[in-house]
Design a protein around this motif. Structure first.
Motif, short mmCIF file in Angstrom:
data_model
loop_
_atom_site.label_atom_id
_atom_site.label_comp_id
_atom_site.label_asym_id
_atom_site.label_seq_id
_atom_site.Cartn_x
_atom_site.Cartn_y
_atom_site.Cartn_z
N LEU A 89 0.80 -1.22 0.00
CA LEU A 89 0.00 0.00 0.00
C LEU A 89 0.84 1.27 0.00
CD1 LEU A 89 -2.94 1.00 0.08
CD2 LEU A 89 -2.74 1.11 2.56
N ALA A 90 0.78 1.97 -1.15
CA ALA A 90 1.35 3.33 -1.21
C ALA A 90 0.23 4.35 -1.00
CB ALA A 90 2.03 3.57 -2.55
N ASN A 91 -0.98 3.97 -1.45
CA ASN A 91 -2.14 4.88 -1.41
C ASN A 91 -2.60 5.10 0.03
OD1 ASN A 91 -5.55 4.56 -1.65
ND2 ASN A 91 -4.56 6.25 -2.72
N LYS A 92 -1.92 6.02 0.74
CA LYS A 92 -2.21 6.23 2.16
C LYS A 92 -3.61 6.75 2.37
CE LYS A 92 1.34 9.08 1.93
NZ LYS A 92 2.56 9.67 2.45
N GLU A 93 -4.17 7.50 1.37
CA GLU A 93 -5.49 8.10 1.57
C GLU A 93 -6.56 7.04 1.80
OE1 GLU A 93 -3.46 8.73 -1.02
OE2 GLU A 93 -3.11 10.90 -1.20
N SER A 94 -6.39 5.84 1.23
CA SER A 94 -7.42 4.81 1.46
C SER A 94 -7.42 4.36 2.92
CB SER A 94 -7.26 3.62 0.50
OG SER A 94 -6.01 2.99 0.63
N LEU A 95 -6.26 4.34 3.54
CA LEU A 95 -6.18 3.95 4.94
C LEU A 95 -6.60 5.10 5.85
CD1 LEU A 95 -5.42 1.40 6.42
CD2 LEU A 95 -3.05 2.15 6.43
N VAL A 96 -6.32 6.31 5.43
CA VAL A 96 -6.71 7.47 6.23
C VAL A 96 -8.23 7.61 6.27
CG1 VAL A 96 -6.68 10.00 6.29
CG2 VAL A 96 -4.56 8.73 5.90
N ALA A 97 -8.85 7.54 5.09
CA ALA A 97 -10.30 7.76 5.03
C ALA A 97 -11.08 6.54 5.52
CB ALA A 97 -10.71 8.10 3.59
N GLY A 98 -10.58 5.35 5.19
CA GLY A 98 -11.37 4.14 5.50
C GLY A 98 -10.66 3.19 6.45
N GLY A 99 -9.81 3.72 7.33
CA GLY A 99 -8.94 2.90 8.16
C GLY A 99 -9.60 1.73 8.85
N LYS A 100 -10.75 1.98 9.48
CA LYS A 100 -11.41 0.92 10.23
C LYS A 100 -11.89 -0.18 9.28
CE LYS A 100 -15.58 1.47 12.20
NZ LYS A 100 -16.50 0.33 12.29
N LEU A 101 -12.53 0.23 8.18
CA LEU A 101 -13.07 -0.75 7.24
C LEU A 101 -11.94 -1.55 6.59
CD1 LEU A 101 -15.67 1.60 5.48
CD2 LEU A 101 -16.02 0.10 7.46
N VAL A 102 -10.86 -0.85 6.26
CA VAL A 102 -9.73 -1.50 5.57
C VAL A 102 -9.04 -2.51 6.49
CG1 VAL A 102 -7.43 -1.07 4.58
CG2 VAL A 102 -9.34 0.42 3.97
N THR A 103 -8.75 -2.10 7.72
CA THR A 103 -8.01 -3.01 8.61
C THR A 103 -8.89 -4.17 9.07
OG1 THR A 103 -8.47 -1.48 10.43
CG2 THR A 103 -6.31 -1.31 9.42
N GLU A 104 -10.19 -3.91 9.29
CA GLU A 104 -11.08 -5.01 9.68
C GLU A 104 -11.20 -6.04 8.56
OE1 GLU A 104 -13.92 -2.63 12.88
OE2 GLU A 104 -14.79 -3.27 10.96
N LEU A 105 -11.28 -5.54 7.34
CA LEU A 105 -11.41 -6.47 6.20
C LEU A 105 -10.13 -7.28 6.03
CD1 LEU A 105 -13.19 -7.46 3.87
CD2 LEU A 105 -12.22 -5.64 2.45
N ALA A 106 -8.97 -6.63 6.18
CA ALA A 106 -7.70 -7.35 6.04
C ALA A 106 -7.62 -8.48 7.06
CB ALA A 106 -6.53 -6.38 6.23
N GLU A 107 -8.06 -8.18 8.28
CA GLU A 107 -8.03 -9.20 9.32
C GLU A 107 -8.98 -10.35 8.99
OE1 GLU A 107 -8.39 -9.03 14.14
OE2 GLU A 107 -7.39 -7.45 13.02
N LYS A 108 -10.17 -9.98 8.59
CA LYS A 108 -11.19 -10.99 8.30
C LYS A 108 -10.75 -11.92 7.16
CE LYS A 108 -15.78 -10.92 6.37
NZ LYS A 108 -16.63 -9.95 5.72
N ARG A 109 -10.09 -11.35 6.16
CA ARG A 109 -9.72 -12.15 4.98
C ARG A 109 -8.28 -12.67 5.08
NH1 ARG A 109 -13.49 -14.14 2.68
NH2 ARG A 109 -12.33 -14.26 0.74
N HIS A 110 -7.63 -12.47 6.21
CA HIS A 110 -6.23 -12.90 6.42
C HIS A 110 -5.32 -12.37 5.32
CE1 HIS A 110 -7.70 -15.45 9.59
NE2 HIS A 110 -8.59 -15.96 8.74
N ALA A 111 -5.54 -11.14 4.95
CA ALA A 111 -4.70 -10.49 3.94
C ALA A 111 -3.74 -9.53 4.65
CB ALA A 111 -5.58 -9.73 2.95
N ARG A 112 -2.54 -9.43 4.14
CA ARG A 112 -1.57 -8.54 4.79
C ARG A 112 -1.52 -7.19 4.10
NH1 ARG A 112 3.49 -12.65 5.13
NH2 ARG A 112 3.13 -12.59 2.90
#
Ligand code: NAD
Ligand code: MG
Length: 387
Positions: free
Chosen positions: A123-146
């Motif tokens: 991930l270079a696109n920091k804005e996706s983590l800034v705007a959607g941090g909770k959704l992005v990190t929860e989904l990564a955990e749920k799908r076992h994606a790093r």
């Protein structure tokens, strides 16, 4: 060696500063390119597609799609367009890893799409983590994606922490900042800065938006929010230090007050390559760091009063909810206006601060639609208050 480690990669935003360097890294590593995407630089994109022969190419819109398909009619390649196209290539089953180098919140849906498919995401696109941090990190955990950070500071922190997982947590993150082209200047000296001054970064050559973000220190604010989501630290445990030479890319402090830092020349190919090859390391074309040649490293406190974007971002993530999406959206719109010559430099910080103060979004529980709604509200606020 290359054959056994050959990875299949999709790069979103391949015509940008990070995208081009990522393709260079993939070429050096002998990686296979599955899909590429670009917004509007058709000539450059055609050259990339002809060189790397991806199975898919994605353009921003139908007009670019039409122009592009006529040009590459001789190639066996599927061409798509729009957000749907980006989400489709991010989720392709043949991807081993997806590198998101799009700029702005436009990267959020493709980020989610890659993670939903269970793919590792560089991930270079920091804005996706800034705007959607909770959704992005929860989904990564749920799908076992790093999520493998490409941003140099977060790559540094990630490298400093590797090996300690499960044993000890950092007590503090020391996030370094170059200070940008206007380091040491006060508000009255920034009244009349020109676009060309703001675009003239001392240490890094990057896309226009992040270069302006570096001049306002919004970039450091976005990176505080990014670090909160990536490393699970509270904003109050993130210390920002100006490191003028951009050699110390960040550091972590442990309970015993031992500090581990990551150093290197300021060249994004190192963090890009590490994200793609993690957890392995390979030779990289970046020259070696000679501390003797650097001779001196200097550190300073950031000036949060002059650079009000930084303070606004810290306040936004401390409040939580959709406030990070608000400051991000306000900034994206304000930078657009500044790049178009429509507002002066200091107005960017003013508008980001006012958007945070004046837009009300109290929700703790939110969905993707709410993130885009907060982003829209912030953009509209900036457009209405630009004069
Ligand atoms: P850039 O402007 O050079 O490139 C952006 C890329 O995204 C281009 O390929 C462009 O075609 C594409 N793009 C732009 N708008 C799009 C849209 N609406 N939909 C789809 N694609 C779109 O930007 P950059 O400097 O390469 O930065 C990319 C991301 O990486 C940013 O989030 C930035 O903050 C982050 N980053 C960059 C650097 C750097 O050194 N450049 C360092 C750290 C982090
Ligand atoms: Mg950075």
């Amino acid at each position: 060696l290359k054959v056994t480690l050959l990875k299949k990669i999709t790069i979103l935003g391949s015509t940008g500063s990070i995208g081009v360097q990522s393709l260079q890294v993939c070429k050096n590593m002998g990686y296979h390119i599955v899909a590429l995407s670009a917004n509007s630089s058709i000539d450059q994109f055609e050259a990339q597609v002809r060189e790397f022969c991806p199975q898919y190419a994605v353009l921003a819109d139908e007009a670019a799609y039409n122009r592009f398909t006529r040009r590459i009619a001789d190639l066996p390649i599927k061409v798509l367009y729009g957000v749907e196209g980006l989400c489709k290539i991010a989720a392709l089953p043949q991807n081993d890893i997806v590198l998101n180098a799009i700029v702005g919140i436009a990267g959020l849906k493709p980020t989610l799409s890659a993670l939903e498919a269970g793919h590792d995401l560089a991930l270079a696109n920091k804005e996706s983590l800034v705007a959607g941090g909770k959704l992005v990190t929860e989904l990564a955990e749920k799908r076992h994606a790093r999520i493998l950070p490409v941003d140099s500071e977060h790559s540094a922190i990630f490298q400093c922490l590797s090996g300690f997982e499960g044993h000890c947590k950092p007590q503090k993150i020391i996030l370094t900042a170059s200070g940008g082209p206007f380091f040491g200047k006060k508000r009255d000296e920034l009244q009349n800065v020109e676009l060309s001054d703001a675009l003239n970064h001392p240490n890094w050559s990057m896309g226009a938006k992040i270069t302006i973000d570096s001049a306002t220190l919004m970039n450091k604010g976005l990176e505080v929010i990014e670090a909160v989501w990536l490393f699970g630290v509270s904003p109050k445990n993130i210390e920002i230090v100006v490191q003028r030479e951009s050699i110390v890319h960040s550091a972590v402090e442990f309970a015993d007050h031992s500090v581990i830092a990551q150093l290197g020349l300021p060249d994004m190919k190192i963090p890009i390559q590490y994200a793609l090859t993690y957890p392995k390391r390979f030779p990289c074309e970046v020259p070696r760091l000679s501390l003797k040649d650097i001779a001196k490293l200097t550190f300073y406190e950031p000036d949060m009063e002059t650079f009000e974007c930084l303070a606004a971002c810290i306040e936004a993530i401390t409040r939580g909810g959709l406030y990070p999406a608000v400051v991000n959206g306000a900034n994206e719109q304000a930078v657009k206006l500044f790049l178009a010559g429509k507002i002066p430099f200091l107005k960017i910080g003013e508008l980001v601060r006012r958007a945070l103060n004046e837009i009300d979004c109290p929700m703790e529980h939110y969905h993707l639609d709410d993130v885009f709604r907060a982003d829209r509200l912030a953009r509209d606020f900036v457009l209405q208050n630009a004069d």
